[in-house]
Write an enzyme that holds these catalytic residues in place. Structure first.
Site, PDB file in Angstrom:
ATOM      1  N   GLU A   1       0.845  -1.188   0.000  1.00 37.34           N
ATOM      2  CA  GLU A   1       0.000   0.000   0.000  1.00 37.34           C
ATOM      3  C   GLU A   1       0.887   1.246   0.000  1.00 37.34           C
ATOM      4  O   GLU A   1       0.467   2.326   0.362  1.00 37.34           O
ATOM      5  CB  GLU A   1      -1.033  -0.001   1.120  1.00 37.34           C
ATOM      6  CG  GLU A   1      -0.542  -0.313   2.494  1.00 37.34           C
ATOM      7  CD  GLU A   1      -1.688  -0.488   3.483  1.00 37.34           C
ATOM      8  OE1 GLU A   1      -2.512   0.420   3.634  1.00 37.34           O
ATOM      9  OE2 GLU A   1      -1.744  -1.564   4.119  1.00 37.34           O
TER      10      GLU A   1
ATOM     11  N   CYS B   1      -3.810  -3.720   4.015  1.00 36.20           N
ATOM     12  CA  CYS B   1      -2.904  -4.734   4.574  1.00 36.20           C
ATOM     13  C   CYS B   1      -3.288  -6.164   4.206  1.00 36.20           C
ATOM     14  O   CYS B   1      -2.467  -7.072   4.321  1.00 36.20           O
ATOM     15  CB  CYS B   1      -2.850  -4.612   6.097  1.00 36.20           C
ATOM     16  SG  CYS B   1      -2.516  -2.944   6.641  1.00 36.20           S
TER      17      CYS B   1
ATOM     18  N   HIS C   1      -3.427 -10.038  11.652  1.00 38.84           N
ATOM     19  CA  HIS C   1      -2.832  -8.782  11.192  1.00 38.84           C
ATOM     20  C   HIS C   1      -2.574  -7.926  12.442  1.00 38.84           C
ATOM     21  O   HIS C   1      -3.470  -7.761  13.274  1.00 38.84           O
ATOM     22  CB  HIS C   1      -3.765  -8.054  10.227  1.00 38.84           C
ATOM     23  CG  HIS C   1      -3.341  -6.636   9.989  1.00 38.84           C
ATOM     24  ND1 HIS C   1      -2.097  -6.325   9.504  1.00 38.84           N
ATOM     25  CD2 HIS C   1      -3.953  -5.455  10.216  1.00 38.84           C
ATOM     26  CE1 HIS C   1      -1.974  -5.008   9.420  1.00 38.84           C
ATOM     27  NE2 HIS C   1      -3.084  -4.452   9.851  1.00 38.84           N
TER      28      HIS C   1
HETATM   29  N1  CAA Z   1      -0.085   3.005  30.378  1.00 40.45           N
HETATM   30  C1  CAA Z   1      -0.691   1.903  29.869  1.00 40.45           C
HETATM   31  N2  CAA Z   1      -1.623   1.963  28.862  1.00 40.45           N
HETATM   32  C2  CAA Z   1      -1.918   3.171  28.335  1.00 40.45           C
HETATM   33  C3  CAA Z   1      -1.324   4.362  28.843  1.00 40.45           C
HETATM   34  C4  CAA Z   1      -0.363   4.241  29.897  1.00 40.45           C
HETATM   35  N3  CAA Z   1       0.250   5.312  30.410  1.00 40.45           N
HETATM   36  N4  CAA Z   1      -1.813   5.401  28.121  1.00 40.45           N
HETATM   37  C5  CAA Z   1      -2.701   4.883  27.218  1.00 40.45           C
HETATM   38  N5  CAA Z   1      -2.751   3.547  27.366  1.00 40.45           N
HETATM   39  C6  CAA Z   1      -3.553   2.591  26.587  1.00 40.45           C
HETATM   40  C7  CAA Z   1      -4.962   3.055  26.295  1.00 40.45           C
HETATM   41  O1  CAA Z   1      -5.848   2.756  27.353  1.00 40.45           O
HETATM   42  C8  CAA Z   1      -5.268   2.285  25.022  1.00 40.45           C
HETATM   43  O2  CAA Z   1      -5.566   0.940  25.346  1.00 40.45           O
HETATM   44  P1  CAA Z   1      -7.039   0.339  25.023  1.00 40.45           P
HETATM   45  O3  CAA Z   1      -7.306   0.582  23.567  1.00 40.45           O
HETATM   46  O4  CAA Z   1      -6.907  -1.107  25.352  1.00 40.45           O
HETATM   47  O5  CAA Z   1      -7.969   1.108  25.899  1.00 40.45           O
HETATM   48  C9  CAA Z   1      -3.923   2.245  24.307  1.00 40.45           C
HETATM   49  O6  CAA Z   1      -2.933   2.517  25.291  1.00 40.45           O
HETATM   50  C10 CAA Z   1      -3.764   3.292  23.214  1.00 40.45           C
HETATM   51  O7  CAA Z   1      -4.042   4.557  23.789  1.00 40.45           O
HETATM   52  P2  CAA Z   1      -4.954   5.596  22.995  1.00 40.45           P
HETATM   53  O8  CAA Z   1      -6.195   4.908  22.481  1.00 40.45           O
HETATM   54  O9  CAA Z   1      -5.101   6.824  23.809  1.00 40.45           O
HETATM   55  O10 CAA Z   1      -3.951   5.893  21.775  1.00 40.45           O
HETATM   56  P3  CAA Z   1      -4.104   6.903  20.597  1.00 40.45           P
HETATM   57  O11 CAA Z   1      -5.502   7.413  20.484  1.00 40.45           O
HETATM   58  O12 CAA Z   1      -3.008   7.887  20.699  1.00 40.45           O
HETATM   59  O13 CAA Z   1      -3.759   5.952  19.358  1.00 40.45           O
HETATM   60  C11 CAA Z   1      -4.782   4.678  17.607  1.00 40.45           C
HETATM   61  C12 CAA Z   1      -4.441   4.733  19.095  1.00 40.45           C
HETATM   62  C13 CAA Z   1      -5.877   5.731  17.320  1.00 40.45           C
HETATM   63  C14 CAA Z   1      -5.266   3.301  17.252  1.00 40.45           C
HETATM   64  C15 CAA Z   1      -3.504   5.052  16.793  1.00 40.45           C
HETATM   65  O14 CAA Z   1      -2.464   4.200  17.121  1.00 40.45           O
HETATM   66  C16 CAA Z   1      -3.720   5.015  15.302  1.00 40.45           C
HETATM   67  O15 CAA Z   1      -4.347   5.885  14.693  1.00 40.45           O
HETATM   68  N6  CAA Z   1      -3.116   3.979  14.630  1.00 40.45           N
HETATM   69  C17 CAA Z   1      -3.182   3.868  13.178  1.00 40.45           C
HETATM   70  C18 CAA Z   1      -4.436   3.182  12.734  1.00 40.45           C
HETATM   71  C19 CAA Z   1      -4.456   1.720  13.132  1.00 40.45           C
HETATM   72  O16 CAA Z   1      -3.439   1.080  13.276  1.00 40.45           O
HETATM   73  N7  CAA Z   1      -5.661   1.169  13.295  1.00 40.45           N
HETATM   74  C20 CAA Z   1      -5.813  -0.227  13.617  1.00 40.45           C
HETATM   75  C21 CAA Z   1      -6.968  -0.844  12.877  1.00 40.45           C
HETATM   76  S1  CAA Z   1      -6.816  -0.515  11.131  1.00 40.45           S
HETATM   77  C22 CAA Z   1      -5.638  -1.630  10.573  1.00 40.45           C
HETATM   78  O17 CAA Z   1      -5.318  -2.570  11.229  1.00 40.45           O
HETATM   79  C23 CAA Z   1      -5.017  -1.386   9.245  1.00 40.45           C
HETATM   80  C24 CAA Z   1      -3.641  -0.882   9.447  1.00 40.45           C
HETATM   81  O18 CAA Z   1      -2.693  -1.635   9.493  1.00 40.45           O
HETATM   82  C25 CAA Z   1      -3.444   0.566   9.602  1.00 40.45           C
END
Ligand code: CAA
Length: 440
Positions: A83, A120, A244
Protein backbone atom coordinates in the site's frame (compact mmCIF):
# COMPACT_ATOMS: atom_id res chain seq x y z
CA UNK A 1 -5.79 -33.43 -4.12
CA UNK A 2 -2.28 -31.95 -4.00
CA UNK A 3 -1.52 -29.87 -0.92
CA UNK A 4 -0.49 -26.28 -1.70
CA UNK A 5 1.00 -23.74 0.66
CA UNK A 6 4.06 -21.82 1.79
CA UNK A 7 7.33 -23.62 1.13
CA UNK A 8 9.66 -20.91 2.48
CA UNK A 9 9.67 -17.40 3.92
CA UNK A 10 12.24 -14.65 4.24
CA UNK A 11 12.07 -11.35 6.00
CA UNK A 12 13.85 -8.01 5.48
CA UNK A 13 13.66 -5.21 8.01
CA UNK A 14 14.34 -1.52 7.37
CA UNK A 15 17.89 -0.79 8.56
CA UNK A 16 16.97 1.87 11.16
CA UNK A 17 15.26 1.57 14.54
CA UNK A 18 13.17 4.09 16.45
CA UNK A 19 13.00 3.36 20.18
CA UNK A 20 9.47 4.26 21.33
CA UNK A 21 9.78 4.42 25.14
CA UNK A 22 13.34 5.81 25.06
CA UNK A 23 13.25 8.36 22.18
CA UNK A 24 9.69 8.87 20.95
CA UNK A 25 7.77 9.06 24.27
CA UNK A 26 9.90 11.83 25.89
CA UNK A 27 9.62 14.01 22.76
CA UNK A 28 5.84 13.51 22.69
CA UNK A 29 5.52 14.14 26.44
CA UNK A 30 3.79 10.76 26.85
CA UNK A 31 4.18 8.04 29.45
CA UNK A 32 6.44 5.34 27.83
CA UNK A 33 3.95 2.71 29.03
CA UNK A 34 1.35 4.08 26.64
CA UNK A 35 3.54 2.54 23.92
CA UNK A 36 4.97 -0.53 25.66
CA UNK A 37 1.83 -1.59 27.55
CA UNK A 38 -1.04 0.21 25.78
CA UNK A 39 -0.08 -0.26 22.12
CA UNK A 40 2.32 -3.11 22.97
CA UNK A 41 5.29 -1.70 20.99
CA UNK A 42 8.96 -1.22 21.93
CA UNK A 43 10.35 -0.03 18.60
CA UNK A 44 9.70 0.61 14.90
CA UNK A 45 11.84 -0.45 11.95
CA UNK A 46 12.57 2.48 9.70
CA UNK A 47 13.96 2.65 6.15
CA UNK A 48 17.33 4.35 5.60
CA UNK A 49 17.55 6.90 2.77
CA UNK A 50 18.64 4.20 0.26
CA UNK A 51 15.77 1.85 1.13
CA UNK A 52 12.28 1.67 -0.34
CA UNK A 53 9.61 -0.94 -1.06
CA UNK A 54 11.57 -2.20 -4.10
CA UNK A 55 14.90 -2.66 -2.33
CA UNK A 56 13.36 -4.26 0.78
CA UNK A 57 11.20 -6.61 -1.33
CA UNK A 58 14.13 -7.50 -3.61
CA UNK A 59 16.42 -8.12 -0.63
CA UNK A 60 13.89 -10.49 1.02
CA UNK A 61 13.30 -12.32 -2.29
CA UNK A 62 17.05 -12.52 -2.99
CA UNK A 63 17.73 -14.16 0.38
CA UNK A 64 14.88 -16.61 -0.22
CA UNK A 65 16.05 -17.57 -3.73
CA UNK A 66 19.67 -18.01 -2.64
CA UNK A 67 18.76 -20.11 0.38
CA UNK A 68 16.35 -22.33 -1.55
CA UNK A 69 18.75 -22.45 -4.54
CA UNK A 70 16.03 -21.16 -6.87
CA UNK A 71 16.67 -19.84 -10.36
CA UNK A 72 14.28 -17.50 -12.22
CA UNK A 73 13.10 -20.50 -14.23
CA UNK A 74 11.67 -22.10 -11.04
CA UNK A 75 9.33 -19.14 -10.50
CA UNK A 76 6.26 -18.71 -12.74
CA UNK A 77 4.58 -15.85 -10.94
CA UNK A 78 5.66 -12.78 -8.97
CA UNK A 79 3.03 -10.83 -7.07
CA UNK A 80 3.80 -7.84 -4.91
CA UNK A 81 1.36 -6.65 -2.28
CA UNK A 82 1.85 -3.10 -1.07
CA UNK A 83 0.00 0.00 0.00
CA UNK A 84 3.10 2.16 -0.52
CA UNK A 85 3.27 1.95 -4.34
CA UNK A 86 4.78 4.90 -6.23
CA UNK A 87 3.62 3.99 -9.73
CA UNK A 88 -0.04 3.73 -10.80
CA UNK A 89 0.81 1.78 -13.95
CA UNK A 90 3.94 -0.36 -13.72
CA UNK A 91 3.72 -2.92 -10.90
CA UNK A 92 6.39 -3.06 -8.21
CA UNK A 93 6.96 -6.73 -9.14
CA UNK A 94 8.59 -5.63 -12.42
CA UNK A 95 11.07 -3.44 -10.54
CA UNK A 96 11.84 -6.30 -8.15
CA UNK A 97 12.17 -8.81 -11.00
CA UNK A 98 14.67 -6.39 -12.61
CA UNK A 99 16.74 -6.33 -9.42
CA UNK A 100 16.74 -10.13 -9.18
CA UNK A 101 17.62 -10.57 -12.87
CA UNK A 102 20.72 -8.45 -12.29
CA UNK A 103 22.16 -11.07 -9.90
CA UNK A 104 20.70 -14.44 -10.95
CA UNK A 105 21.27 -16.35 -14.19
CA UNK A 106 18.25 -16.21 -16.47
CA UNK A 107 15.26 -13.90 -16.55
CA UNK A 108 11.60 -13.72 -15.54
CA UNK A 109 10.20 -13.13 -19.04
CA UNK A 110 8.01 -16.24 -18.62
CA UNK A 111 6.61 -15.12 -15.25
CA UNK A 112 3.20 -13.54 -14.71
CA UNK A 113 3.71 -10.39 -12.62
CA UNK A 114 1.26 -8.19 -10.80
CA UNK A 115 0.57 -5.90 -7.90
CA UNK A 116 -2.21 -6.40 -5.37
CA UNK A 117 -3.94 -3.62 -3.50
CA UNK A 118 -6.39 -3.91 -0.66
CA UNK A 119 -4.56 -2.24 2.22
CA UNK A 120 -2.90 -4.73 4.57
CA UNK A 121 -4.91 -7.78 3.45
CA UNK A 122 -3.32 -7.61 -0.03
CA UNK A 123 -0.44 -9.87 1.10
CA UNK A 124 -2.89 -12.65 2.00
CA UNK A 125 -4.88 -12.01 -1.19
CA UNK A 126 -1.67 -12.51 -3.23
CA UNK A 127 -1.05 -15.72 -1.29
CA UNK A 128 -4.61 -16.83 -2.13
CA UNK A 129 -4.06 -15.95 -5.83
CA UNK A 130 -0.87 -18.03 -5.89
CA UNK A 131 -2.69 -20.92 -4.19
CA UNK A 132 -5.53 -20.74 -6.75
CA UNK A 133 -3.07 -20.52 -9.68
CA UNK A 134 -1.30 -23.68 -8.55
CA UNK A 135 -4.51 -25.54 -7.67
CA UNK A 136 -5.91 -24.66 -11.12
CA UNK A 137 -2.90 -26.43 -12.66
CA UNK A 138 -1.68 -23.34 -14.49
CA UNK A 139 1.77 -23.25 -12.89
CA UNK A 140 3.57 -25.75 -15.19
CA UNK A 141 5.47 -27.15 -12.21
CA UNK A 142 6.70 -23.71 -11.10
CA UNK A 143 6.25 -21.95 -7.78
CA UNK A 144 4.96 -18.43 -7.06
CA UNK A 145 6.86 -15.65 -5.35
CA UNK A 146 4.67 -13.41 -3.19
CA UNK A 147 6.29 -10.31 -1.73
CA UNK A 148 4.58 -8.08 0.84
CA UNK A 149 6.54 -4.83 1.16
CA UNK A 150 5.67 -1.51 2.78
CA UNK A 151 7.03 1.66 4.29
CA UNK A 152 4.20 2.19 6.79
CA UNK A 153 4.85 5.81 7.68
CA UNK A 154 2.34 8.32 9.07
CA UNK A 155 2.40 12.12 9.05
CA UNK A 156 4.23 13.63 12.01
CA UNK A 157 1.92 14.03 15.03
CA UNK A 158 -0.71 11.70 13.57
CA UNK A 159 -1.82 9.26 16.33
CA UNK A 160 -0.62 6.47 14.02
CA UNK A 161 2.96 7.82 14.14
CA UNK A 162 3.77 5.51 17.09
CA UNK A 163 2.77 2.46 15.05
CA UNK A 164 5.05 3.05 12.02
CA UNK A 165 7.28 0.37 10.51
CA UNK A 166 9.07 -0.70 7.33
CA UNK A 167 9.98 -4.11 5.99
CA UNK A 168 9.23 -6.88 3.55
CA UNK A 169 8.28 -10.55 3.69
CA UNK A 170 8.89 -12.90 0.75
CA UNK A 171 6.86 -16.13 0.53
CA UNK A 172 7.45 -18.99 -1.88
CA UNK A 173 4.23 -20.89 -2.70
CA UNK A 174 4.42 -24.45 -4.06
CA UNK A 175 2.83 -27.86 -4.15
CA UNK A 176 3.85 -30.10 -1.20
CA UNK A 177 5.39 -27.19 0.72
CA UNK A 178 7.91 -27.46 3.56
CA UNK A 179 6.36 -24.86 5.90
CA UNK A 180 2.52 -24.85 5.93
CA UNK A 181 -0.35 -26.04 3.73
CA UNK A 182 -3.38 -23.77 3.28
CA UNK A 183 -7.00 -24.76 3.84
CA UNK A 184 -9.51 -24.48 0.98
CA UNK A 185 -12.09 -22.97 3.33
CA UNK A 186 -12.03 -19.24 3.99
CA UNK A 187 -14.31 -16.85 5.83
CA UNK A 188 -14.78 -13.24 4.76
CA UNK A 189 -16.10 -10.00 6.24
CA UNK A 190 -16.05 -7.12 3.76
CA UNK A 191 -17.70 -3.67 3.62
CA UNK A 192 -17.17 -0.23 2.03
CA UNK A 193 -15.42 1.77 4.79
CA UNK A 194 -13.44 5.04 4.78
CA UNK A 195 -11.49 4.85 8.05
CA UNK A 196 -8.02 4.67 6.43
CA UNK A 197 -7.28 6.19 3.00
CA UNK A 198 -4.25 7.10 0.87
CA UNK A 199 -5.69 8.84 -2.19
CA UNK A 200 -2.51 9.75 -4.13
CA UNK A 201 -0.78 10.97 -0.99
CA UNK A 202 2.37 9.91 0.81
CA UNK A 203 0.88 9.51 4.31
CA UNK A 204 -2.54 8.04 5.11
CA UNK A 205 -5.60 9.93 6.35
CA UNK A 206 -6.79 7.86 9.28
CA UNK A 207 -9.69 7.88 11.68
CA UNK A 208 -7.73 5.75 14.15
CA UNK A 209 -10.45 5.02 16.72
CA UNK A 210 -12.95 4.09 14.05
CA UNK A 211 -10.38 1.92 12.28
CA UNK A 212 -10.13 -0.22 15.42
CA UNK A 213 -13.92 -0.72 15.46
CA UNK A 214 -13.99 -1.55 11.74
CA UNK A 215 -11.17 -4.10 12.18
CA UNK A 216 -13.16 -5.85 14.92
CA UNK A 217 -16.48 -5.72 13.03
CA UNK A 218 -15.05 -7.21 9.82
CA UNK A 219 -12.99 -9.81 11.73
CA UNK A 220 -16.09 -10.93 13.59
CA UNK A 221 -17.96 -11.34 10.29
CA UNK A 222 -15.06 -13.32 8.83
CA UNK A 223 -15.00 -15.63 11.86
CA UNK A 224 -18.74 -16.29 11.62
CA UNK A 225 -18.45 -16.81 7.84
CA UNK A 226 -15.54 -19.22 8.36
CA UNK A 227 -17.58 -21.26 10.82
CA UNK A 228 -20.42 -21.45 8.32
CA UNK A 229 -18.17 -23.23 5.77
CA UNK A 230 -15.68 -25.09 7.94
CA UNK A 231 -17.60 -25.74 11.15
CA UNK A 232 -16.34 -24.94 14.61
CA UNK A 233 -12.73 -25.25 15.67
CA UNK A 234 -12.10 -26.27 19.25
CA UNK A 235 -9.64 -24.98 21.81
CA UNK A 236 -7.23 -27.88 21.47
CA UNK A 237 -7.33 -27.87 17.66
CA UNK A 238 -5.53 -24.57 17.09
CA UNK A 239 -1.91 -24.02 18.15
CA UNK A 240 -1.50 -20.35 17.17
CA UNK A 241 -3.75 -17.57 15.86
CA UNK A 242 -1.61 -15.05 13.92
CA UNK A 243 -3.58 -11.87 13.23
CA UNK A 244 -2.83 -8.78 11.19
CA UNK A 245 -0.93 -6.70 13.79
CA UNK A 246 -1.00 -2.92 13.25
CA UNK A 247 0.11 -2.87 16.91
CA UNK A 248 -0.12 -5.69 19.48
CA UNK A 249 -2.82 -3.87 21.50
CA UNK A 250 -5.16 -4.29 18.50
CA UNK A 251 -4.63 -8.05 18.57
CA UNK A 252 -5.42 -8.11 22.29
CA UNK A 253 -8.94 -7.03 21.28
CA UNK A 254 -9.18 -9.34 18.25
CA UNK A 255 -8.08 -12.34 20.33
CA UNK A 256 -11.29 -12.11 22.37
CA UNK A 257 -13.27 -12.50 19.15
CA UNK A 258 -11.26 -15.53 18.11
CA UNK A 259 -11.79 -17.11 21.49
CA UNK A 260 -15.51 -16.42 21.40
CA UNK A 261 -16.17 -17.29 17.76
CA UNK A 262 -13.61 -19.80 16.54
CA UNK A 263 -12.69 -21.50 19.73
CA UNK A 264 -15.99 -21.77 21.45
CA UNK A 265 -15.13 -22.52 25.05
CA UNK A 266 -18.18 -24.34 26.31
CA UNK A 267 -16.82 -24.50 29.88
CA UNK A 268 -16.76 -20.69 30.11
CA UNK A 269 -20.10 -20.41 28.32
CA UNK A 270 -21.67 -22.82 30.79
CA UNK A 271 -20.30 -20.72 33.64
CA UNK A 272 -21.90 -17.61 32.18
CA UNK A 273 -25.11 -19.47 31.38
CA UNK A 274 -25.36 -20.40 35.03
CA UNK A 275 -24.80 -16.77 36.06
CA UNK A 276 -27.34 -15.27 33.67
CA UNK A 277 -29.67 -18.24 33.43
CA UNK A 278 -29.24 -18.65 29.63
CA UNK A 279 -26.64 -19.64 27.05
CA UNK A 280 -24.79 -16.54 25.77
CA UNK A 281 -26.04 -16.97 22.21
CA UNK A 282 -28.22 -14.50 20.32
CA UNK A 283 -31.18 -16.84 20.02
CA UNK A 284 -31.50 -16.89 23.82
CA UNK A 285 -32.27 -13.15 23.99
CA UNK A 286 -35.32 -11.17 23.01
CA UNK A 287 -33.53 -8.03 21.80
CA UNK A 288 -30.15 -7.32 20.23
CA UNK A 289 -29.37 -4.88 23.04
CA UNK A 290 -29.98 -7.55 25.66
CA UNK A 291 -27.68 -9.91 23.79
CA UNK A 292 -24.99 -7.23 23.35
CA UNK A 293 -25.03 -6.43 27.08
CA UNK A 294 -24.75 -10.09 28.00
CA UNK A 295 -21.95 -10.57 25.50
CA UNK A 296 -20.01 -7.57 26.82
CA UNK A 297 -20.42 -8.94 30.34
CA UNK A 298 -19.21 -12.32 29.10
CA UNK A 299 -16.18 -10.81 27.33
CA UNK A 300 -15.22 -8.67 30.35
CA UNK A 301 -15.48 -11.69 32.62
CA UNK A 302 -13.69 -13.95 30.16
CA UNK A 303 -10.46 -11.98 29.98
CA UNK A 304 -10.06 -12.16 33.75
CA UNK A 305 -10.25 -15.98 33.83
CA UNK A 306 -7.06 -18.05 34.23
CA UNK A 307 -8.24 -20.24 31.39
CA UNK A 308 -8.39 -17.33 28.93
CA UNK A 309 -5.10 -15.83 30.14
CA UNK A 310 -3.30 -19.16 29.71
CA UNK A 311 -4.77 -19.56 26.22
CA UNK A 312 -3.72 -16.00 25.30
CA UNK A 313 -0.16 -16.53 26.61
CA UNK A 314 0.26 -19.75 24.61
CA UNK A 315 -1.73 -19.01 21.45
CA UNK A 316 -1.66 -15.26 20.80
CA UNK A 317 1.25 -13.68 22.66
CA UNK A 318 3.94 -15.65 20.72
CA UNK A 319 2.59 -14.16 17.45
CA UNK A 320 3.42 -10.64 18.67
CA UNK A 321 7.11 -10.90 19.61
CA UNK A 322 8.50 -9.56 16.31
CA UNK A 323 5.78 -6.91 15.87
CA UNK A 324 6.75 -5.42 19.24
CA UNK A 325 10.23 -4.69 17.85
CA UNK A 326 9.37 -3.62 14.28
CA UNK A 327 5.91 -1.94 14.31
CA UNK A 328 3.38 -2.20 11.50
CA UNK A 329 4.53 -3.58 8.14
CA UNK A 330 1.03 -3.29 6.62
CA UNK A 331 0.84 -6.08 3.97
CA UNK A 332 3.64 -8.07 5.62
CA UNK A 333 2.26 -7.80 9.14
CA UNK A 334 0.16 -11.00 9.37
CA UNK A 335 3.02 -12.92 7.73
CA UNK A 336 5.40 -11.55 10.36
CA UNK A 337 2.92 -12.80 13.00
CA UNK A 338 3.06 -16.33 11.52
CA UNK A 339 6.89 -16.27 11.55
CA UNK A 340 6.86 -14.97 15.11
CA UNK A 341 4.71 -17.89 16.30
CA UNK A 342 6.80 -20.53 14.52
CA UNK A 343 10.02 -18.97 15.84
CA UNK A 344 8.60 -19.15 19.37
CA UNK A 345 7.81 -22.86 18.93
CA UNK A 346 11.34 -23.45 17.64
CA UNK A 347 12.88 -21.64 20.62
CA UNK A 348 10.69 -23.64 23.03
CA UNK A 349 11.85 -26.89 21.42
CA UNK A 350 8.24 -27.75 20.61
CA UNK A 351 7.43 -29.94 17.61
CA UNK A 352 4.36 -28.45 15.97
CA UNK A 353 4.36 -30.43 12.71
CA UNK A 354 0.75 -31.38 11.92
CA UNK A 355 -0.71 -28.63 14.11
CA UNK A 356 -3.12 -25.95 12.92
CA UNK A 357 -2.80 -22.18 12.68
CA UNK A 358 -5.94 -20.04 12.29
CA UNK A 359 -4.82 -16.94 10.38
CA UNK A 360 -6.75 -13.65 10.66
CA UNK A 361 -5.85 -11.16 7.90
CA UNK A 362 -7.25 -7.66 7.65
CA UNK A 363 -7.10 -4.63 5.36
CA UNK A 364 -8.69 -1.23 5.92
CA UNK A 365 -11.34 -0.19 3.51
CA UNK A 366 -12.25 -2.92 4.70
CA UNK A 367 -11.94 -6.69 4.57
CA UNK A 368 -11.04 -9.51 6.94
CA UNK A 369 -10.27 -13.11 6.02
CA UNK A 370 -9.90 -16.22 8.14
CA UNK A 371 -8.25 -19.39 6.86
CA UNK A 372 -6.37 -22.23 8.51
CA UNK A 373 -2.95 -23.69 7.80
CA UNK A 374 -1.32 -26.98 8.80
CA UNK A 375 2.36 -26.90 9.81
CA UNK A 376 4.52 -29.27 7.71
CA UNK A 377 7.50 -31.47 8.65
CA UNK A 378 10.10 -29.09 7.16
CA UNK A 379 9.01 -26.11 9.30
CA UNK A 380 11.96 -26.21 11.74
CA UNK A 381 14.62 -26.08 9.05
CA UNK A 382 12.84 -23.17 7.36
CA UNK A 383 12.54 -21.09 10.51
CA UNK A 384 16.07 -21.97 11.71
CA UNK A 385 17.42 -20.56 8.44
CA UNK A 386 16.10 -17.03 9.13
CA UNK A 387 18.63 -14.43 10.32
CA UNK A 388 16.01 -12.17 11.85
CA UNK A 389 17.70 -11.71 15.22
CA UNK A 390 20.89 -10.44 13.54
CA UNK A 391 18.90 -8.13 11.28
CA UNK A 392 17.07 -6.61 14.25
CA UNK A 393 20.24 -6.27 16.34
CA UNK A 394 22.14 -4.63 13.44
CA UNK A 395 19.67 -1.74 13.02
CA UNK A 396 21.02 1.75 13.60
CA UNK A 397 19.31 3.43 16.58
CA UNK A 398 17.87 6.81 15.63
CA UNK A 399 18.18 9.86 17.83
CA UNK A 400 15.21 12.24 17.71
CA UNK A 401 17.10 14.56 15.30
CA UNK A 402 17.96 11.62 13.04
CA UNK A 403 14.32 10.59 13.12
CA UNK A 404 13.06 14.01 12.03
CA UNK A 405 15.61 14.12 9.24
CA UNK A 406 14.86 10.65 7.86
CA UNK A 407 11.10 11.08 8.19
CA UNK A 408 11.32 14.27 6.11
CA UNK A 409 13.53 12.50 3.59
CA UNK A 410 10.86 9.83 3.08
CA UNK A 411 8.18 12.50 2.63
CA UNK A 412 8.33 12.83 -1.15
CA UNK A 413 6.53 16.18 -1.11
CA UNK A 414 9.51 17.72 0.68
CA UNK A 415 12.26 16.53 -1.68
CA UNK A 416 14.93 16.27 1.04
CA UNK A 417 18.23 14.64 0.11
CA UNK A 418 20.28 13.33 3.06
CA UNK A 419 23.33 11.17 3.73
CA UNK A 420 22.40 7.63 4.68
CA UNK A 421 22.82 6.63 8.34
CA UNK A 422 24.09 3.13 7.61
CA UNK A 423 26.22 1.67 4.82
CA UNK A 424 24.54 -0.87 2.55
CA UNK A 425 26.10 -4.28 2.95
CA UNK A 426 25.62 -6.57 -0.06
CA UNK A 427 22.04 -5.44 -0.66
CA UNK A 428 19.91 -3.67 -3.25
CA UNK A 429 19.82 0.11 -2.85
CA UNK A 430 17.37 2.69 -4.18
CA UNK A 431 18.35 3.74 -7.71
CA UNK A 432 16.14 6.83 -8.10
CA UNK A 433 12.44 7.05 -8.95
CA UNK A 434 11.43 4.82 -11.83
CA UNK A 435 14.70 2.87 -11.72
CA UNK A 436 15.35 -0.51 -10.22
CA UNK A 437 17.61 -0.85 -7.19
CA UNK A 438 21.29 -1.58 -7.69
CA UNK A 439 23.21 -4.05 -5.58
CA UNK A 440 25.99 -2.54 -3.41
N1 CAA B 1 -0.08 3.01 30.38
C1 CAA B 1 -0.69 1.90 29.87
N2 CAA B 1 -1.62 1.96 28.86
C2 CAA B 1 -1.92 3.17 28.33
C3 CAA B 1 -1.32 4.36 28.84
C4 CAA B 1 -0.36 4.24 29.90
N3 CAA B 1 0.25 5.31 30.41
N4 CAA B 1 -1.81 5.40 28.12
C5 CAA B 1 -2.70 4.88 27.22
N5 CAA B 1 -2.75 3.55 27.37
C6 CAA B 1 -3.55 2.59 26.59
C7 CAA B 1 -4.96 3.06 26.29
O1 CAA B 1 -5.85 2.76 27.35
C8 CAA B 1 -5.27 2.29 25.02
O2 CAA B 1 -5.57 0.94 25.35
P1 CAA B 1 -7.04 0.34 25.02
O3 CAA B 1 -7.31 0.58 23.57
O4 CAA B 1 -6.91 -1.11 25.35
O5 CAA B 1 -7.97 1.11 25.90
C9 CAA B 1 -3.92 2.24 24.31
O6 CAA B 1 -2.93 2.52 25.29
C10 CAA B 1 -3.76 3.29 23.21
O7 CAA B 1 -4.04 4.56 23.79
P2 CAA B 1 -4.95 5.60 22.99
O8 CAA B 1 -6.20 4.91 22.48
O9 CAA B 1 -5.10 6.82 23.81
O10 CAA B 1 -3.95 5.89 21.78
P3 CAA B 1 -4.10 6.90 20.60
O11 CAA B 1 -5.50 7.41 20.48
O12 CAA B 1 -3.01 7.89 20.70
O13 CAA B 1 -3.76 5.95 19.36
C11 CAA B 1 -4.78 4.68 17.61
C12 CAA B 1 -4.44 4.73 19.09
C13 CAA B 1 -5.88 5.73 17.32
C14 CAA B 1 -5.27 3.30 17.25
C15 CAA B 1 -3.50 5.05 16.79
O14 CAA B 1 -2.46 4.20 17.12
C16 CAA B 1 -3.72 5.01 15.30
O15 CAA B 1 -4.35 5.88 14.69
N6 CAA B 1 -3.12 3.98 14.63
C17 CAA B 1 -3.18 3.87 13.18
C18 CAA B 1 -4.44 3.18 12.73
C19 CAA B 1 -4.46 1.72 13.13
O16 CAA B 1 -3.44 1.08 13.28
N7 CAA B 1 -5.66 1.17 13.29
C20 CAA B 1 -5.81 -0.23 13.62
C21 CAA B 1 -6.97 -0.84 12.88
S1 CAA B 1 -6.82 -0.52 11.13
C22 CAA B 1 -5.64 -1.63 10.57
O17 CAA B 1 -5.32 -2.57 11.23
C23 CAA B 1 -5.02 -1.39 9.24
C24 CAA B 1 -3.64 -0.88 9.45
O18 CAA B 1 -2.69 -1.64 9.49
C25 CAA B 1 -3.44 0.57 9.60
Amino acid sequence: MTAVGIDAVEIWTGNLKLDLPGVFAPEKGEDPEKYTKGLGLNASSFPDSYEDIVTMGANAAHRLMERKRLEPDDIGRIDVATESAFDNSKPVSTYIAGCLESVFDGDFHHANKGERKFACIAGTQSLDDAYNWIRAGRNRGRGALVIATDTALYARDDPGEATQGAGAVALYITEDPDLVTLSTEQGYGSADETDFLKPNQQFPSVDGKRSVQVYLARMREALVDYQSVAGELHLDDVRFVPFHTPFPGMVRKAAMLAYRHIIRDTAVEDELAEEIGRQPRSEAFETDDEFRDALREYMDGLKETDRYQEWYAETIDPTLTIAREVGNWYTGSVHVARISALKYALEQGEDIAGQTLAVGSYGSGAQAEIHTEVVQDGWKEEIEALNLDEQLADRYELTWDDYEEIHDAHNHDMDVDIESMTAPDGEFVFGGWGRMGERE
